[in-house]
Scaffold this motif. Structure first.
Motif, short mmCIF file in Angstrom:
data_model
loop_
_atom_site.label_atom_id
_atom_site.label_comp_id
_atom_site.label_asym_id
_atom_site.label_seq_id
_atom_site.Cartn_x
_atom_site.Cartn_y
_atom_site.Cartn_z
N MET A 31 0.88 -1.17 0.00
CA MET A 31 0.00 0.00 0.00
C MET A 31 0.91 1.21 0.00
N CYS A 32 0.60 2.17 -0.88
CA CYS A 32 1.48 3.33 -0.98
C CYS A 32 0.70 4.55 -1.44
N SER A 33 1.30 5.69 -1.23
CA SER A 33 0.70 6.95 -1.66
C SER A 33 1.16 7.29 -3.08
N ASP A 34 0.50 8.28 -3.65
CA ASP A 34 0.86 8.69 -5.01
C ASP A 34 2.24 9.34 -5.08
N GLY A 35 2.82 9.70 -3.94
CA GLY A 35 4.19 10.20 -3.95
C GLY A 35 5.16 9.15 -4.46
N LEU A 36 4.79 7.88 -4.32
CA LEU A 36 5.61 6.79 -4.85
C LEU A 36 5.26 6.51 -6.31
N THR A 37 3.98 6.31 -6.58
CA THR A 37 3.57 5.85 -7.91
C THR A 37 3.64 6.93 -8.98
N GLU A 38 3.69 8.19 -8.59
CA GLU A 38 3.83 9.24 -9.61
C GLU A 38 5.26 9.38 -10.10
N LYS A 39 6.23 8.85 -9.37
CA LYS A 39 7.63 8.96 -9.77
C LYS A 39 8.26 7.65 -10.22
N ASP A 67 13.61 1.02 0.64
CA ASP A 67 14.17 1.12 -0.71
C ASP A 67 13.22 1.82 -1.68
N LEU A 68 11.91 1.55 -1.56
CA LEU A 68 10.94 2.20 -2.43
C LEU A 68 10.86 3.70 -2.15
N VAL A 69 10.84 4.08 -0.87
CA VAL A 69 10.80 5.50 -0.53
C VAL A 69 12.06 6.19 -1.06
N GLN A 70 13.21 5.57 -0.87
CA GLN A 70 14.45 6.17 -1.34
C GLN A 70 14.47 6.30 -2.86
N ALA A 71 13.94 5.30 -3.55
CA ALA A 71 13.90 5.35 -5.02
C ALA A 71 13.02 6.51 -5.49
N ALA A 72 11.89 6.74 -4.82
CA ALA A 72 11.02 7.85 -5.19
C ALA A 72 11.70 9.19 -4.91
N ILE A 73 12.39 9.29 -3.79
CA ILE A 73 13.14 10.52 -3.48
C ILE A 73 14.22 10.74 -4.54
N SER A 84 4.39 7.55 1.29
CA SER A 84 4.03 6.57 2.31
C SER A 84 4.03 5.19 1.68
N VAL A 85 4.65 4.23 2.37
CA VAL A 85 4.71 2.86 1.86
C VAL A 85 4.50 1.91 3.03
N MET A 86 3.63 0.93 2.84
CA MET A 86 3.46 -0.15 3.80
C MET A 86 3.51 -1.46 3.02
N ALA A 87 4.39 -2.35 3.43
CA ALA A 87 4.52 -3.65 2.77
C ALA A 87 4.32 -4.74 3.81
#
Length: 75
Positions: free
Chosen positions: A23-31, A53-59, A68-71
């Motif tokens: 589950m993640c926010s669009d801050g992840l999927t838009e980038k 790793d996903l948050v860092q990749a989006a940054i 926001s990411v929940m796995a």
């Protein structure tokens, strides 16, 4: 801005041991492209590492939105 209702994407599938739910926010999927997300989640079995790793990749991809990411993985 704040909304009174937010609709999420929902999919139904057979649950199998070791399935990963993300589950993640669009801050992840838009980038990040879906293929980049899949590549990242297949590199590790550790859900905390996957989320970080996903948050860092989006940054790294230039996200200016909150991320926001929940796995979780089924046992």
């Amino acid at each position: 801005g704040p909304q009174t209702f937010t609709a999420g994407d929902i999919a139904y599938a057979q649950q199998l041991p070791s399935d990963l739910y993300l589950m993640c926010s669009d801050g992840l999927t838009e980038k990040l492209k879906e293929s980049d997300i899949v590549e990242t989640i297949t590199k590790s079995n550790d859900v905390s590492e996957i989320a970080i790793d996903l948050v860092q990749a989006a940054i790294d991809a230039g996200s200016k939105d909150n991320i926001s990411v929940m796995a979780c993985r089924l046992l």
